[in-house]
Scaffold this motif. Structure first.
Motif, PDB file in Angstrom:
ATOM      1  N   ARG A 103      63.507 123.755 -29.868  1.00  0.00           N
ATOM      2  CA  ARG A 103      65.078 123.408 -28.823  1.00  0.00           C
ATOM      3  C   ARG A 103      64.955 122.327 -29.684  1.00  0.00           C
ATOM      4  NH1 ARG A 103      65.557 125.401 -24.353  1.00  0.00           N
ATOM      5  NH2 ARG A 103      63.866 126.679 -22.807  1.00  0.00           N
ATOM      6  N   ALA A 106      66.535 123.880 -33.013  1.00  0.00           N
ATOM      7  CA  ALA A 106      67.670 124.486 -33.190  1.00  0.00           C
ATOM      8  C   ALA A 106      69.252 123.931 -32.803  1.00  0.00           C
ATOM      9  CB  ALA A 106      67.573 125.534 -31.669  1.00  0.00           C
ATOM     10  N   PHE A 114      70.106 128.077 -26.102  1.00  0.00           N
ATOM     11  CA  PHE A 114      68.792 128.488 -26.090  1.00  0.00           C
ATOM     12  C   PHE A 114      68.215 130.132 -25.243  1.00  0.00           C
ATOM     13  CE2 PHE A 114      63.837 127.706 -26.911  1.00  0.00           C
ATOM     14  CZ  PHE A 114      63.885 127.632 -28.822  1.00  0.00           C
TER      15      PHE A 114
END
Length: 136
Positions: A103, A106, A114
Motif C-alpha cells: 500500500r 502504491a 487502493f
C-alpha cells in the motif's frame, strides 16, 4: 474533464476480469458509476496510448501486468510523463498484494487509492463512486 459522464480506464490483463468489472459498473446503483464510459487496456503500453489520446477521470490499475508493474504507470502519471497536456486522472491500485508495504509503495508511486483483490462488487462500486465524486 467537463463532460457529463465520467470516463474510467480499466487497466487489467485478464479479459474475464475486464468483462466482470464492466458488468458490475454498468449495473451499479449509483448513477455516476453506472453511466461512466469504461475504456480498457490490457497492458501498460496500451494504457499509455489511451491516456495520451483520451481524457480519463479515473484509472483502475492492476499491478501485475504482462509488460511490467502498474506502479510504473502510476509514477509516470504522477510525474506528468504520460497524458501530457491533459489533467491527471485519479489512480486506484487494484491488487492482491495487500501488505502494508505494498500500500505504501502504491501511494508513494502516485496512486490515490487502493482496492484489494479479491473484492466484492459493492466495494468496487463504492471505491469508484468515492473517487469520481472528487472529479471537477
Amino acid at each position: 474533464m467537463t463532460a457529463a459522464n465520467p470516463r474510467i480506464l480499466l487497466v487489467e490483463d485478464e479479459e474475464l476480469n475486464r468483462t466482470l468489472v464492466k458488468a458490475v459498473l454498468s449495473r451499479a446503483g449509483i448513477a455516476a458509476v453506472r453511466e461512466a464510459e469504461v475504456l480498457d487496456a490490457s497492458s501498460i503500453a496500451a494504457a499509455r496510448e489511451q491516456l495520451n489520446t483520451e481524457d480519463v477521470d479515473l484509472v483502475l490499475l492492476d499491478m501485475n501486468l504482462p509488460d511490467g508493474n502498474g506502479l510504473t504507470l502510476a509514477s509516470e502519471l504522477a510525474a506528468g510523463t504520460v497524458a501530457t497536456g491533459r489533467r491527471r486522472p485519479t489512480v486506484v491500485a487494484v491488487t492482491a498484494s495487500v501488505l502494508p508495504q505494498d500500500r505504501a509503495a502504491a501511494l508513494q508511486a502516485g496512486c490515490d487509492g487502493f482496492l484489494d483483490k479479491p473484492y466484492a462488487a459493492a466495494d468496487l462500486v463504492a471505491t469508484v463512486a468515492e473517487h469520481l465524486s472528487h472529479r471537477p
